[in-house]
Scaffold this active site. Structure first.
Site, PDB file in Angstrom:
ATOM      1  N   HIS A   1      23.370 -16.581  -3.957  1.00 14.15           N
ATOM      2  CA  HIS A   1      21.915 -16.156  -3.357  1.00 14.15           C
ATOM      3  C   HIS A   1      20.969 -17.185  -2.885  1.00 14.15           C
ATOM      4  O   HIS A   1      19.984 -16.653  -2.326  1.00 14.15           O
ATOM      5  CB  HIS A   1      21.537 -15.044  -4.279  1.00 14.15           C
ATOM      6  CG  HIS A   1      21.280 -15.619  -5.739  1.00 14.15           C
ATOM      7  ND1 HIS A   1      21.919 -16.410  -6.333  1.00 14.15           N
ATOM      8  CD2 HIS A   1      19.662 -15.984  -5.936  1.00 14.15           C
ATOM      9  CE1 HIS A   1      21.278 -16.937  -7.461  1.00 14.15           C
ATOM     10  NE2 HIS A   1      19.853 -16.542  -7.143  1.00 14.15           N
ATOM     11  N   ASP A   2      21.464 -18.335  -3.142  1.00 19.36           N
ATOM     12  CA  ASP A   2      20.161 -19.106  -2.697  1.00 19.36           C
ATOM     13  C   ASP A   2      20.488 -20.457  -1.700  1.00 19.36           C
ATOM     14  O   ASP A   2      19.890 -21.204  -1.241  1.00 19.36           O
ATOM     15  CB  ASP A   2      19.741 -20.237  -3.967  1.00 19.36           C
ATOM     16  CG  ASP A   2      19.080 -19.396  -4.982  1.00 19.36           C
ATOM     17  OD1 ASP A   2      18.340 -18.661  -4.643  1.00 19.36           O
ATOM     18  OD2 ASP A   2      19.326 -19.844  -6.387  1.00 19.36           O
TER      19      ASP A   2
ATOM     20  N   GLU B   1      23.147 -22.594 -14.480  1.00 15.94           N
ATOM     21  CA  GLU B   1      22.671 -22.966 -13.066  1.00 15.94           C
ATOM     22  C   GLU B   1      22.313 -24.725 -13.071  1.00 15.94           C
ATOM     23  O   GLU B   1      21.215 -24.710 -13.933  1.00 15.94           O
ATOM     24  CB  GLU B   1      21.798 -22.319 -12.512  1.00 15.94           C
ATOM     25  CG  GLU B   1      21.644 -22.584 -10.856  1.00 15.94           C
ATOM     26  CD  GLU B   1      20.368 -21.985 -10.483  1.00 15.94           C
ATOM     27  OE1 GLU B   1      20.010 -21.964  -9.223  1.00 15.94           O
ATOM     28  OE2 GLU B   1      19.207 -21.601 -11.022  1.00 15.94           O
TER      29      GLU B   1
ATOM     30  N   ASP C   1      22.358 -12.233 -15.764  1.00 14.52           N
ATOM     31  CA  ASP C   1      21.523 -13.330 -15.262  1.00 14.52           C
ATOM     32  C   ASP C   1      20.212 -13.522 -16.236  1.00 14.52           C
ATOM     33  O   ASP C   1      19.202 -12.759 -16.068  1.00 14.52           O
ATOM     34  CB  ASP C   1      20.945 -13.196 -13.845  1.00 14.52           C
ATOM     35  CG  ASP C   1      20.892 -14.468 -13.031  1.00 14.52           C
ATOM     36  OD1 ASP C   1      20.436 -15.576 -13.775  1.00 14.52           O
ATOM     37  OD2 ASP C   1      20.955 -14.439 -11.996  1.00 14.52           O
TER      38      ASP C   1
ATOM     39  N   ASP D   1      19.523 -19.335 -15.349  1.00 14.90           N
ATOM     40  CA  ASP D   1      18.899 -19.766 -14.291  1.00 14.90           C
ATOM     41  C   ASP D   1      18.305 -20.828 -14.678  1.00 14.90           C
ATOM     42  O   ASP D   1      17.623 -21.272 -15.764  1.00 14.90           O
ATOM     43  CB  ASP D   1      17.628 -18.586 -13.891  1.00 14.90           C
ATOM     44  CG  ASP D   1      17.175 -18.942 -12.669  1.00 14.90           C
ATOM     45  OD1 ASP D   1      17.712 -19.021 -11.736  1.00 14.90           O
ATOM     46  OD2 ASP D   1      15.880 -19.192 -12.756  1.00 14.90           O
TER      47      ASP D   1
END
Length: 533
Positions: free
Chosen positions: A327-328, A265, A100, A202
């Site tokens: 995860h968000d 993302e 990531d 990200d």
């Protein structure tokens, strides 16, 4: 035929949140040796590539998304040598490893920012975004942090504000500075040279901000009571046209190495999202498609319209991808319920394109209520009730104390249902969510039609039905999803006369079917291999 496709087109990606996957030393926090211990499980499940949420050195203000060193491993997770060992053992199993990358911002404890805030004339000053106060002494503009509150913090030493679109401890890097770009590209090369197969990048659509930093306009859809950070349209702090040139440079770095992948993302509508493939497919290989995650209405009509819109919008040669959870976002089983989550899993693993699974969704793990005194997510602390801790709780491996995740105290509370909802129990239950996921992954790997074939919607007269055909060569696979609350019988003889049930989300169903009278229970999905003439 498979040689015509890259691995990232035919593989299944599995997101691991390292803090929550497997603890090997009893400190209650997952780590790299723990992930390595679970590689056999991932191989059994049918996973081809694992993506690790950030493992770089970090003060953990945002649990690794505040990076203090882009070219090392945080001791909490292990060592660089242990990461090398994990990569090596994954590769031995034919599995890829993605990291990531967090290039939009660094920790305020990164040496770059420590130097930058030391004085206005420091060589690192322009590595970040600084502005003088407004005439009233307040922030330079009205931009808001995604975690709540202003997106600016005053640095008393130099008398200027610095930009942070997230936590104040996550200072935004200035991507208009060539030195910043070179530093991140060098970090990418460091990891590629160590055998890392790619990056999930990200908030890639936020890297460039409007050069004049104008105020963002109000969002007319916002209503009092909704999170304050949503009251403005993010017109000027994200999705700027210059970002695509930056992404092309990132792609050039990846292309220096053989068969690497970049996944971006990007939370944008489809018509904006597809621009991130690049004008000549020279952007990110896979701009993450979160539209199944953010879909407001989960019904056959809305999903059919979404899939068809996405397929039409893809640039020529662009490869689709689908995501159900991360995860968000609240877990899919909590958003939809257990029965519909099974249907969603079948959808994810049979649509055209690369699927990404979030750890624990193969079990139907649900969000875990977190008492206010145990909330640790900065977003949840600054915006109570809107934190991300509930979807980040430890993986449920077995019914022992600690759920097989840890022998210590887990960093977040375990779900109360872990004694009954865990890997060990579901591996022995042919009706479990895990058994369904495992079977669908096996089916997808064995079927050229599901793995890389074409997509076509199949018309039905039932409003609660979504059906589509996947095809490769002479192989045809029909997927039928009944999202309604009542059983249906369908005439799908236009697709073919007969077929064989390959998978069902309901009771185990097998055998031959005639397609002029296909029966589905309420909230049931079927995968049918069409018989060749």
């Amino acid at each position: 035929m498979k040689a015509s496709h890259h691995w990232w087109q035919t593989d299944v990606v599995y997101q691991i949140y390292p803090r929550s996957f497997q603890d090997s030393n009893g400190d209650g926090i997952g780590d790299l040796p723990g992930i390595r211990q679970r590689l056999d499980y991932l191989q059994w499940l049918g996973i081809d590539a694992i993506w690790l949420s950030p493992i770089f050195p970090s003060p953990m203000a945002d649990f690794g998304y505040d990076v203090a060193n882009y070219v090392d491993v945080d001791p909490m997770f292990g060592t660089l040598a242990e990461l090398d060992q994990l990569v090596s053992e994954a590769h031995q199993r034919g599995m890829r490893v993605l990291l990531d990358l967090v290039p939009n911002h660094s920790s305020d404890e990164h040496p770059w920012f420590v130097a930058a805030r030391s004085s206005r004339d420091n060589p690192y000053r322009d590595w970040y975004i600084w502005r003088d106060p407004a005439p009233d002494g307040g922030p330079p503009n009205n931009w808001l942090s995604h975690f709540g509150g202003p997106a600016w913090s005053l640095d008393p030493t130099t008398g200027q504000y610095y930009l942070h679109l997230f936590d104040p401890k996550q200072a935004d890097l200035n991507w208009r500075n060539p030195a910043v770009r070179q530093a991140i590209y060098d970090a990418m090369r460091f990891w590629f040279a160590r055998g890392i197969d790619g990056f999930r990048i990200d908030v890639i659509w936020m890297l460039i901000k409007h050069p004049d930093l104008p105020d963002n306009p109000p969002d007319p859809q916002w209503k009092p009571g909704q999170p304050e950070q949503h009251r403005l349209l993010r017109r000027h702090d994200q999705h700027q046209p210059e970002v695509h040139a930056i992404i092309r440079e990132m792609r050039m770095v990846a292309d220096e190495y053989q068969d690497r992948v970049l996944i971006g993302e990007i939370y944008l509508p489809i018509d904006d999202l597809v621009a991130y493939y690049g004008e000549n497919l020279d952007g990110v290989h896979l701009p993450f498609n979160f539209n199944l995650v953010t879909l407001g209405e989960w019904n056959a009509h809305a999903i059919r319209a979404l899939v068809e819109h996405y397929e039409r919008a893809l640039p020529p040669g662009g490869w689709p991808n689908w995501v159900l959870g991360n995860h968000d976002q609240p877990r899919v089983a909590s958003r939809l319920g257990q029965s519909m989550a099974r249907l969603a899993q079948m959808l994810l693993l049979t649509l055209r394109g690369t699927p990404t699974l979030y750890y624990g969704d193969e079990l139907g793990m649900e969000d875990v209520p977190i008492p206010s005194e145990l909330v640790v997510d900065p977003q949840g602390i600054r915006t109570p009730g809107h934190g991300r801790d509930p979807e980040r709780t430890p993986m449920q491996w077995d019914a022992t104390p600690g759920a097989g995740f840890t022998t210590g105290t887990p960093w977040l509370p375990l779900a109360v249902d872990y004694p009954s909802r865990n890997v060990t129990r579901q591996q022995d239950d042919p009706q479990s969510m895990l058994a369904l996921t495992h079977h669908l992954l096996e089916l997808r790997r064995a079927s050229a039609a599901l793995n890389r074939g074409s997509y076509a919607t199949v018309a039905t007269s039932e409003p609660d039905l979504f059906a589509y055909l996947r095809q490769a060569g002479g192989e045809q696979v029909l997927v039928i999803l009944n999202m309604g609350a009542t059983p249906v019988t369908l005439d799908l003889s236009s697709v073919g006369p007969t077929g064989t049930i390959a998978a069902s989300t309901g009771m185990q169903r097998t055998g031959h079917v005639t397609l002029d009278a296909v029966m589905l229970d309420a909230v049931e999905g079927l995968v049918i291999a069409i018989d060749e003439d």
